[in-house]
Each structure stands twice: as C-alpha cells, then as structure tokens.
Design an enzyme around this catalytic site. Structure first.
Site, PDB file in Angstrom:
ATOM      1  CG  HIS A 116      -1.925   1.095   1.231  1.00 17.42           C
ATOM      2  ND1 HIS A 116      -2.884   1.218   2.215  1.00 17.42           N
ATOM      3  CD2 HIS A 116      -2.135   2.118   0.388  1.00 17.42           C
ATOM      4  CE1 HIS A 116      -3.626   2.274   1.965  1.00 17.42           C
ATOM      5  NE2 HIS A 116      -3.191   2.846   0.860  1.00 17.42           N
ATOM      6  CB  ILE A 117       2.173   3.392  -2.685  1.00 16.68           C
ATOM      7  CG1 ILE A 117       3.071   2.207  -3.054  1.00 16.68           C
ATOM      8  CG2 ILE A 117       2.952   4.692  -2.814  1.00 16.68           C
ATOM      9  CD1 ILE A 117       3.564   2.245  -4.483  1.00 16.68           C
TER      10      ILE A 117
ATOM     11  CE  LYS B 164      -9.779   3.246  10.674  1.00 15.42           C
ATOM     12  NZ  LYS B 164      -8.615   4.169  10.595  1.00 15.42           N
TER      13      LYS B 164
ATOM     14  CG  HIS C 115       1.474   3.603   4.326  1.00 15.39           C
ATOM     15  ND1 HIS C 115       0.586   3.288   3.328  1.00 15.39           N
ATOM     16  CD2 HIS C 115       0.810   4.430   5.170  1.00 15.39           C
ATOM     17  CE1 HIS C 115      -0.557   3.922   3.535  1.00 15.39           C
ATOM     18  NE2 HIS C 115      -0.458   4.616   4.658  1.00 15.39           N
TER      19      HIS C 115
ATOM     20  CD1 TRP D 179       1.209   7.644   7.047  1.00 16.16           C
ATOM     21  CD2 TRP D 179       2.047   9.326   5.858  1.00 16.16           C
ATOM     22  NE1 TRP D 179       0.259   7.979   6.103  1.00 16.16           N
ATOM     23  CE2 TRP D 179       0.752   9.021   5.355  1.00 16.16           C
ATOM     24  CE3 TRP D 179       2.763  10.362   5.267  1.00 16.16           C
ATOM     25  CZ2 TRP D 179       0.172   9.709   4.294  1.00 16.16           C
ATOM     26  CZ3 TRP D 179       2.192  11.043   4.211  1.00 16.16           C
ATOM     27  CH2 TRP D 179       0.916  10.713   3.734  1.00 16.16           C
TER      28      TRP D 179
ATOM     29  CD  GLN E 165     -11.415   6.306 -12.881  1.00 15.35           C
ATOM     30  OE1 GLN E 165     -11.190   5.121 -13.073  1.00 15.35           O
ATOM     31  NE2 GLN E 165     -10.511   7.125 -12.379  1.00 15.35           N
ATOM     32  CE1 TYR E 166     -16.591   7.910  -5.806  1.00 17.00           C
ATOM     33  CE2 TYR E 166     -14.922   6.207  -5.641  1.00 17.00           C
ATOM     34  CZ  TYR E 166     -16.197   6.669  -5.368  1.00 17.00           C
ATOM     35  OH  TYR E 166     -17.067   5.882  -4.660  1.00 17.00           O
TER      36      TYR E 166
END
Length: 610
Positions: free
Chosen positions: A233-234, A263, A290, A344, A458-459
């Site tokens: 996950h980038i 989650k 990440h 992060w 598709q956003y």
C-alpha cells in the site's frame, strides 16, 4: 328564467314551436336551450350568423378580444350582431371555464390545422408526381389521376408512416454515425465498461516491447492452499479503496467477516483458521505503517510462519500486488494530507535489519506535525519522502545502501532504484492504476480468477484535482518526481498492453467456443439425418434393393460416413464440412461415390441454413 334583454333584442321575437313539436317544458334552463337551437336553425337569423364562424380547427388566436367581459351592444345591422356571443346564453361560471379551455387549446388547434392542411397538400403533390411517373411508364393503362378515395387514404398513410420513421430515426440515431447502419443493426450495442476512463484516445499505441510472458499474468491462486496475497500500500494512490474491495467486495466461498466499527476483517481460508490476504484491513500494519518492498519481502514470511519450525513451514507463494497513481496528483494529495496533520511517524523504514538514523533520514519539520504547511515549503524540503515515493517503495533499497546517500553517486543511485522498481513491478502478480478503475478490476479478476460483487467506481473529482496550480508549479513537481514520472509511464504502458492482450485472448476464446458449438450442432444434424435414412432403408429392404445398383454395397455405410465426418470436423476447425476423410476401405470406394453427391448436397443445405 327569462333571457337577458340584450340577447332578446339580438334574437328578435320569440320563436313559436312548429306543429307537432313537443310541448314546452317547465325547466327554464332547458327552455332557453331549445329556443337557442331554434334560433340557430332559422336561416338569416343573428344566431345563425354567429354560428357561422371560423372553420373547425382554426381559432381567433391569443390576440383576439375577450368575449366574456365585453358588454353586449344592441345593433340592428348584421355586422354588429356577428360579435354577439352565444356564450351569453350559458351561466357565467360555465362561460368562464369554456373560455379558459379555448385559450388553453388555441395553439394546439392551430398546429393541428396546419399539420392537417400540410399533409393534405403533400399528399396531393405526391399524387400528381406519381401520376406523371406512372403515366410515362405505363401509358394509358395506369392513371393515378383517377384514384378513388381508398387510394388517397392509402397514400396518406404511407406518407404518415414515412414521417414517423424519420422522427424515430432522429431520436434513435441523432449523430452522423448511426448504429443502425452498421453490421450490428439487429443487435443492441452494449457499451464497453472499460472504454477510456481517463477520457483519452480509445486506441493505445505501445511504447515498450514486452514478451508474452510479461503480458500474460494468470496466477494459479488456490485460496484453500497455502498461497498468500500481499498488498503493498503506497500512500495516496487509492489503496484504501482497493483494500476495502479486497475484504468486502469479492465473491468467496467463505467471505471475510467484517464487524461494524472495526477496520480489520477476518479473512480465513475455507475450513482453516488461516488468512489468505496480507493487507491493512486483514492483518493490520504487521510490518509497519505503509511498509515498502524491502520491508515486506523480509517481514511477511517471518510474520506468517514465525511461530512454526522451519522444517514444518509450507512452501508458500507470495503474490505481491499494488496500486500506482499519476505522480503529480499523488504528490498534491499527499501535501493536502500532510496539511491536515498526517505524519506517518509509525513507519519503520527498516532496511537491512535496521531503521535509518536521524542523519540518514532527517525530518522536514520540528513540531509534532506539519499541519498548515504551504505548498512551497513542502516542495523546498530536500529530505521530503514524498519525492519519488513510488520508486523508493517499489525498489530494493539494499542495492543502494538503504538510506545512506554516501554509498554511491546520486545519478547512479537513481538509475539503480528506477531499474529495480521497474523489474519488481513487472514481476508482480498484479498492479493497477488509480486512473483506470474498471480496467484494474478486470485485470485482477482475470489474474486471480476471483470476481468482485459490484463494479469499481471511477472518481474523477479528488482533493488533488481541487488544487489549482500554474504551469510553473506543475513543472517543478514533475522535476521533483522525475523518477516516478518515468516509472508511471512504464507502468501505464505495461498495464494497457496487458489489458489489450487479455481482452484479445478473451475474444479468441469466445470465438473458439462458438466454432466448437457450431461444429457440434452440425454433427448432431448430420447424425440425425443419416440415422433417419438408415431407419427408412431398414423398413423398406425390397425398395432399397431395387434402387441400389451395386449388390456389394456395405450396409454400415451411413455409420462409417458419420464417423468420418465427425473426425474431419474435429481435426481442423477451418476445414469445410463438406469434405469427407479420404481414408476408406478399398471395397467401399464405389459405394461412397454413389452417396457422396447426396451428402455434399445436405452439407451445402446446412451451410446455407447457417
């Protein structure tokens, strides 16, 4: 109920009923109605002249004077009496309703009248044209001028049908390239859900040459076995949305258990208490927040099989997947995320067994976070990990000494990182692009043979798209992420080539199945036909003996012919069905020559029917 004085003067003396007419009733309203009808029937009366108004279907128009509020004027002349309305004989409320109805339908009546007269004129002109043409072709034998009323109605019906067809054609096919004029005229065209999602050209011109092995990505993933899908996950690439699809939107024999307010979901294999997915929403950040390629490849095997003895560990296949995004959009999205307070700090950045030191990886801010950071300050930090983040997270950092920049020159370091990222990306089981959601879904389903329940969305409007930047800032962002720009160009080319390759393969497979189905149906037809012929010959042996000139004919000829036809159809798909295999027994050549004409005729009829 007596008539108004103005109406009485306009209508003249009261009319006397004729002899034999019904007696006068006691109802005043019916009384006045009968008198009005008698007044209309009298020739030359004022009421009759008022009755003679505009033709039916033609109104006075919206600009005509209102007839309700105009006072009635007594006049002895006919011209002045024409304007006296018969509406005065009705109650006031009913007159008002009739007047409103008349004004409402005035334009519609005019349009209907014009349309009727126009169609009549068109039919009359068309009749004369046809009459002239027929008179020149057939002479005095055909005269359209003497058409009766039935022919006129038929001609008008044809004209109306033609106009209706033109209107329907304009609604169905408003553009210049009409779908009805193509070869797919009788089949409803289904829009391709994978067509150019980024509003680019539908045709893709490849830039890189990839082998068939690079384009064909089909993983034999057995969810009941020991293989594992690892999601890299980038940040700010749409990985959160894709990760939710993995745990909530896949059709599985045993779906993931997701509880409200949590989650993480439990994704166990069918019949086992072991996960098949290593991602944020299944196992959490087990290798750090990440984690990149360097961290995952060294951490995942130890986390999954750490409690087992090395001799008892199964031989797993780790299938790595990831999502990439346009570097400029991803950079702006990360900047907006940092502005809101994201840091992060929990990222470990473990490389070669240790995290980087503060000298190797200094911080860009001094406080707890970098909230409220302007874009210029975000771009000016030379230690910002947002620069070329996708290349750094996909490459093997051990090749360049991890985060120690003094191991090799910067130019050589960038080249090694880029080549490593390209190689790892190409050999991954799957990767998708944020700008191509439906194509990403399609390739994942074809790669792992797993289907999603609902299609991806598709956003086109994101937080990054709301940031307005000029050309100078965009050029600077592209310069800061020049490695990511080259990697994304490479990934996009490989992604679209894989998509085209899989689509072509799918179309070829569907075509082959249709050909096999047609061959099977033709074989069934031939088998049924020859079986019916053999049954008829067995029922009439004497008739068959008299019709067969060759006494040495083989009675098992139909069955042998069926077998030969079936073999020839199965050996070559492009071979014509009317050819029979030449390998026959010597004693059957003469008999087959007698029956070959009938067989070829039947096969020709089958081809004609198809």
């Amino acid at each position: 109920m007596a008539l108004p004085a103005c109406a009485a003067r306009a209508l003249g003396p009261p009319l006397q009923p004729e002899q034999g007419a019904p007696a006068r009733t006691t109802c005043p309203r019916r009384h006045s109605r009968v008198e009005a009808e008698l007044a209309v029937s009298r020739p030359g009366s004022v009421a009759a002249s008022v009755r003679l108004g505009p033709p039916r279907g033609v109104s006075h128009g919206f600009n005509s004077r209102p007839l309700l509020d105009e006072p009635l004027k007594a006049s002895s002349s006919l011209a002045g009496a024409v304007h006296a309305p018969l509406f005065a004989l009705l109650p006031r409320g009913r007159r008002r309703r009739m007047h409103d109805l008349r004004r409402r339908w005035d334009l519609g009546s005019l349009c209907r009248a014009l349309l009727t007269r126009g169609l009549a004129a068109l039919g009359h002109s068309l009749k004369h044209v046809l009459s002239a043409i027929f008179s020149k072709i057939f002479g005095p034998l055909a005269s359209v001028g003497n058409m009766d009323e039935k022919s006129n109605k038929l001609l008008l019906a044809l004209v109306m049908l033609f106009l209706f067809a033109v209107i329907v054609l304009q609604y169905v096919c408003p553009g210049t390239e009409c779908q009805l004029l193509r070869l797919q005229a009788f089949s409803s065209p289904v829009p391709d859900p994978y067509r150019s999602e980024d509003e680019s050209s539908a045709r893709f011109v490849p830039r890189y040459n990839f082998s068939r092995g690079d384009l064909l990505r089909k993983v034999d993933f057995d969810i009941k076995g020991d293989d594992l899908i690892v999601f890299l996950h980038i940040q700010k690439t749409g990985g959160t949305t894709f990760g939710r699809h993995l745990v909530r939107n896949i059709q599985l024999e045993q779906p993931c258990e997701c509880r409200v307010g949590q989650k993480k979901c439990t994704c166990h294999r069918p019949g086992k208490r072991e996960t098949w997915l290593f991602s944020r929403f299944s196992t959490g950040w087990s290798c750090g927040l990440h984690a990149d390629w360097t961290e995952l490849t060294s951490c995942v095997p130890a986390v999954v099989d750490g409690k087992r003895d090395a001799r008892l560990r199964p031989s797993r296949n780790f299938h790595y997947i990831t999502i990439l995004r346009d570097p400029v959009s991803r950079y702006l999205s990360e900047w907006r995320h940092v502005q809101r307070g994201a840091t992060w700090k929990a990222s470990l950045h473990v490389c070669d067994g240790r995290p980087p030191t503060s000298e190797e990886l200094p911080s860009c801010y001094t406080g707890d976070d970098w909230s409220g950071c302007p874009l210029k300050e975000f771009m000016d930090c030379p230690y910002n990990l947002a620069n070329n983040r996708q290349v750094r997270m996909l490459s093997d950092l051990t090749l360049v000494g991890c985060y120690n920049l003094s191991v090799m020159p910067e130019k050589q370091r960038n080249k090694v990182l880029l080549e490593s990222a390209k190689s790892n990306l190409k050999h991954m089981a799957f990767f998708g692009l944020t700008e191509f959601q439906r194509k990403t879904q399609y390739l994942f389903e074809k790669t792992f043979n797993m289907n999603f329940i609902s299609p991806f969305t598709q956003y086109n409007t994101t937080r990054a798209s709301s940031v307005e930047i000029n050309e100078e800032i965009q050029k600077r962002i592209e310069g800061l992420n020049f490695l990511d720009m080259e990697l994304y160009s490479y990934a996009k080319d490989l992604f679209l080539q894989r998509y085209q390759f899989m689509r072509q393969k799918e179309h070829q497979e569907a075509k082959r199945k249709r050909q096999e189905q047609r061959k099977f149906l033709k074989g069934r037809f031939l088998q049924t036909h020859f079986q019916s012929q053999s049954q008829g010959q067995s029922q009439n042996p004497s008739q068959n003996q008299s019709q067969n000139p060759n006494p040495n004919a083989n009675p098992n000829l139909p069955q042998n012919l069926i077998q030969n036809l079936t073999q020839s159809l199965s050996q070559n798909s492009s071979q014509k069905e009317n050819r029979v295999s030449p390998k026959q027994n010597p004693g059957q050549e003469q008999t087959e020559s007698n029956t070959s004409n009938g067989t070829n005729d039947y096969i020709g009829s089958v081809e004609k029917w198809r």
